[in-house]
Scaffold this motif. Structure first.
Motif, mmCIF file in Angstrom:
data_model
loop_
_atom_site.group_PDB
_atom_site.id
_atom_site.type_symbol
_atom_site.label_atom_id
_atom_site.label_comp_id
_atom_site.label_asym_id
_atom_site.label_seq_id
_atom_site.Cartn_x
_atom_site.Cartn_y
_atom_site.Cartn_z
ATOM 1 N N PHE A 1 46.498 7.646 60.165
ATOM 2 C CA PHE A 1 46.221 8.878 59.421
ATOM 3 C C PHE A 1 45.653 8.555 58.039
ATOM 4 O O PHE A 1 44.622 9.105 57.621
ATOM 5 C CB PHE A 1 47.505 9.694 59.259
ATOM 6 N N ARG A 2 46.326 7.691 57.319
ATOM 7 C CA ARG A 2 45.896 7.368 55.956
ATOM 8 C C ARG A 2 44.530 6.667 55.956
ATOM 9 O O ARG A 2 43.676 6.953 55.116
ATOM 10 C CB ARG A 2 46.949 6.488 55.279
ATOM 11 N N ARG A 3 44.334 5.752 56.894
ATOM 12 C CA ARG A 3 43.074 5.018 56.948
ATOM 13 C C ARG A 3 41.892 5.934 57.216
ATOM 14 O O ARG A 3 40.780 5.695 56.736
ATOM 15 C CB ARG A 3 43.165 3.938 58.025
ATOM 16 N N ARG A 4 42.135 6.995 57.983
ATOM 17 C CA ARG A 4 41.050 7.929 58.310
ATOM 18 C C ARG A 4 40.869 9.019 57.265
ATOM 19 O O ARG A 4 40.039 9.915 57.439
ATOM 20 C CB ARG A 4 41.317 8.551 59.680
ATOM 21 N N GLY A 5 41.652 8.960 56.197
ATOM 22 C CA GLY A 5 41.414 9.878 55.087
ATOM 23 C C GLY A 5 42.415 10.994 54.911
ATOM 24 O O GLY A 5 42.260 11.829 54.011
ATOM 25 N N MET A 6 43.447 11.055 55.733
ATOM 26 C CA MET A 6 44.458 12.092 55.566
ATOM 27 C C MET A 6 45.375 11.764 54.394
ATOM 28 O O MET A 6 45.734 10.607 54.173
ATOM 29 C CB MET A 6 45.300 12.247 56.841
ATOM 30 N N THR A 7 45.757 12.777 53.641
ATOM 31 C CA THR A 7 46.754 12.620 52.591
ATOM 32 C C THR A 7 48.124 12.935 53.181
ATOM 33 O O THR A 7 48.343 14.043 53.686
ATOM 34 C CB THR A 7 46.478 13.568 51.414
ATOM 35 N N VAL A 8 49.013 11.972 53.163
ATOM 36 C CA VAL A 8 50.354 12.149 53.715
ATOM 37 C C VAL A 8 51.354 12.125 52.566
ATOM 38 O O VAL A 8 51.445 11.135 51.830
ATOM 39 C CB VAL A 8 50.703 11.054 54.740
ATOM 40 N N LEU A 9 52.080 13.218 52.385
ATOM 41 C CA LEU A 9 53.079 13.328 51.328
ATOM 42 C C LEU A 9 54.470 13.198 51.939
ATOM 43 O O LEU A 9 55.005 14.146 52.508
ATOM 44 C CB LEU A 9 52.944 14.673 50.598
ATOM 45 N N ASN A 10 55.040 12.002 51.854
ATOM 46 C CA ASN A 10 56.385 11.777 52.383
ATOM 47 C C ASN A 10 57.435 12.252 51.393
ATOM 48 O O ASN A 10 57.185 12.380 50.191
ATOM 49 C CB ASN A 10 56.600 10.292 52.682
ATOM 50 N N ARG A 11 58.640 12.515 51.923
ATOM 51 C CA ARG A 11 59.764 12.970 51.090
ATOM 52 C C ARG A 11 59.338 14.138 50.206
ATOM 53 O O ARG A 11 59.661 14.190 49.024
ATOM 54 C CB ARG A 11 60.312 11.814 50.252
ATOM 55 N N SER A 12 58.627 15.087 50.805
ATOM 56 C CA SER A 12 58.074 16.234 50.070
ATOM 57 C C SER A 12 58.392 17.510 50.835
ATOM 58 O O SER A 12 57.671 17.875 51.768
ATOM 59 C CB SER A 12 56.556 16.083 49.894
ATOM 60 N N ARG A 13 59.456 18.172 50.451
ATOM 61 C CA ARG A 13 59.898 19.371 51.166
ATOM 62 C C ARG A 13 59.229 20.612 50.588
ATOM 63 O O ARG A 13 59.208 20.819 49.377
ATOM 64 C CB ARG A 13 61.412 19.505 51.088
ATOM 65 N N MET A 14 58.694 21.443 51.473
ATOM 66 C CA MET A 14 58.047 22.684 51.059
ATOM 67 C C MET A 14 59.075 23.699 50.574
ATOM 68 O O MET A 14 60.102 23.907 51.217
ATOM 69 C CB MET A 14 57.257 23.258 52.230
#
Length: 465
Positions: A230-243
């Motif tokens: 995911f990250r390599r293809r350009g997605m921003t992944v926000l871990n430990r981030s509760r909406m």
């Protein structure tokens, strides 16, 4: 009000419904299916079939990006042009495919003599169902009632879907344009799959995950591969981030996190779980026990606590898989109508996550082994060493097998690969029929093939103990 007698009444239209109805009809029962939304249920109309079709389009587009690594160029007639997705046409095709599948299911049921009622049903008592449809209300006697009403997307007060900018996974197929900046809330299976799909289609995707990693319920090694991809293809992944909340801002959305950060986007896709559709069916009044979450409690042959009432599918909370729902429905009818039946075996259930690469699993997990639930050896082979993988430009993925110590029976496995959903089948056969690693390794595979890695992993688990 009219009265009609029948042997079996099925509430719902999904896999747990129509598979059960076919079994019951073949066993000579008179079957009535009460369906509100269309045969196939969410699996066909708004979930499995549509989402996997969307994913396949995204995967197809990503192949263009990888083509240069294979020595393929597009400099000829359309130099300078890029492949783009027309969301309106893509979604129209998806909905047409879903409708066609639903029609095929209905025609199959009608051919088998199943009566299909458009409407809603309510259990009045064990052996008695009220059907409300456009043609009126009727009470039906039934020796057997199967509840297969499924589940619906969970909606939170702080993030109310509007069907335009803030969406559930059932609403995305009404979009006329591709989301420019999509914020996906939830990193479970649905969130990860749809984030992957829209990334492939060309959206700028941010995935909001409340946990340490994406796919927190899956094999940790497999989840790490997917998050890295995911990250390599350009997605921003926000871990430990509760909406905390989602709000619409005219032509966009703002997702506020519990730590005060905000994420802006053109659209927000909510993938925060589902709730069973069991309210208003008269179940508790009929003596059917529900869990605190509203799921129907069933045993391994799909019986509820009420005489003659069975349940199958997502409304039971057993495993949210179409294959499990279908199996529960088939088992329920076989048991209720006196046919040979084997109780549901969850250890034999194979499951797949349709990211790229896919993640397929069966049997015991690495976590089960680490926690001492089964005493097993483990081997993991990277696909990068597989000759067929090299030919197909596959860099990410692996095969992992688990074999019980001492006797060598295969008790589980994980495959991370393109089309892992197909590759897991031989491992599932081994788990289901208690084959040993030697039996698996001693079976011919094609050379070169991805399945060769499964045989190789089995060979590495051979022991002389």
């Amino acid at each position: 009000m009219t009265e009609r007698k029948t042997s079996v009444v099925v509430l719902g239209g999904g896999p747990g419904c129509y598979e059960a109805a076919l079994v019951a009809a073949h066993l000579g029962a008179s079957v009535t299916v009460v369906d509100r939304d269309g045969l196939g249920g969410a699996a066909v109309l708004t979930d499995c079939v549509p989402s996997k079709t969307l994913i396949s389009v995204g995967d197809f587009m990503q192949r263009f990006e990888a083509a240069t690594e294979l020595g393929v160029g597009f400099e000829a007639a359309h130099a300078g042009e890029e492949a783009t997705a027309d969301a309106s046409r893509v979604n129209a095709r998806i909905l047409a495919l879903a409708a066609a599948q639903s029609h095929d299911i209905e025609q199959r049921l009608l051919t088998e003599g199943v009566r299909v009622c458009r409407g809603v049903g309510r259990v009045l008592a064990p052996g008695r169902v009220r059907i409300e449809s456009e043609s009126g209300t009727e009470d039906v006697d039934a020796e057997v009632v199967l509840v297969a009403t499924g589940a619906t997307p969970r909606v939170m007060d702080s993030a109310r879907p509007d069907g335009e900018r803030i969406l559930t996974w059932q609403q995305i197929y009404a979009l006329k344009e591709l989301p420019e900046r999509l914020v996906v809330v939830g990193s479970g299976v649905t969130g990860a799959e749809l984030a992957h799909a829209y990334l492939g289609l060309g959206s700028d995707v941010t995935l909001v995950s409340s946990r340490d990693r994406v796919l927190p319920g899956e094999d940790a090694d497999a989840a790490e591969v997917i998050e890295n991809v995911f990250r390599r293809r350009g997605m921003t992944v926000l871990n430990r981030s509760r909406m905390a909340s989602v709000e619409r801002t005219g032509d966009g959305v703002v997702v506020t996190l519990e730590d005060g950060r905000t994420v802006e986007g053109s659209h927000c896709l909510l993938a925060v779980g589902s709730v069973p559709q069991t309210a208003g069916l008269g179940l508790e009044e009929a003596g059917v026990e529900l869990t605190a979450s509203g799921h129907i409690q069933v045993d391994r042959v799909s019986r509820t606590s009420a005489r003659g009432i069975y349940a199958a599918g997502d409304c039971t909370g057993v495993l949210p898989l179409a294959s499990v729902a279908a199996m529960q429905g088939r088992i329920a009818m076989a048991h209720a109508l006196g046919d040979a039946v084997a109780p549901l075996n969850l250890r034999g259930v194979s499951a797949n996550i349709f990211t790229d690469p896919e993640i397929a699993t069966v049997g015991y997990s690495q976590k089960d082994i680490d926690e001492g639930k089964v005493d097993a050896h483990t081997v993991m082979l990277p696909l990068a060493t597989n000759p067929r993988a090299k030919m197909q430009n596959v860099h990410d993925g692996f095969v992992k097998l688990f074999a019980r110590k001492g006797i060598g029976t295969v008790v589980g496995g994980v495959v991370v690969a393109p089309r892992a959903s197909e590759l897991i089948y031989p491992v599932t056969l081994a788990v289901q029929h208690r084959l040993t690693v030697d039996q698996l390794a001693g079976t011919f595979t094609v050379y070169p093939s991805m399945s060769g890695s499964i045989a190789e992993a089995a060979r590495r688990l051979h022991t002389t103990e």
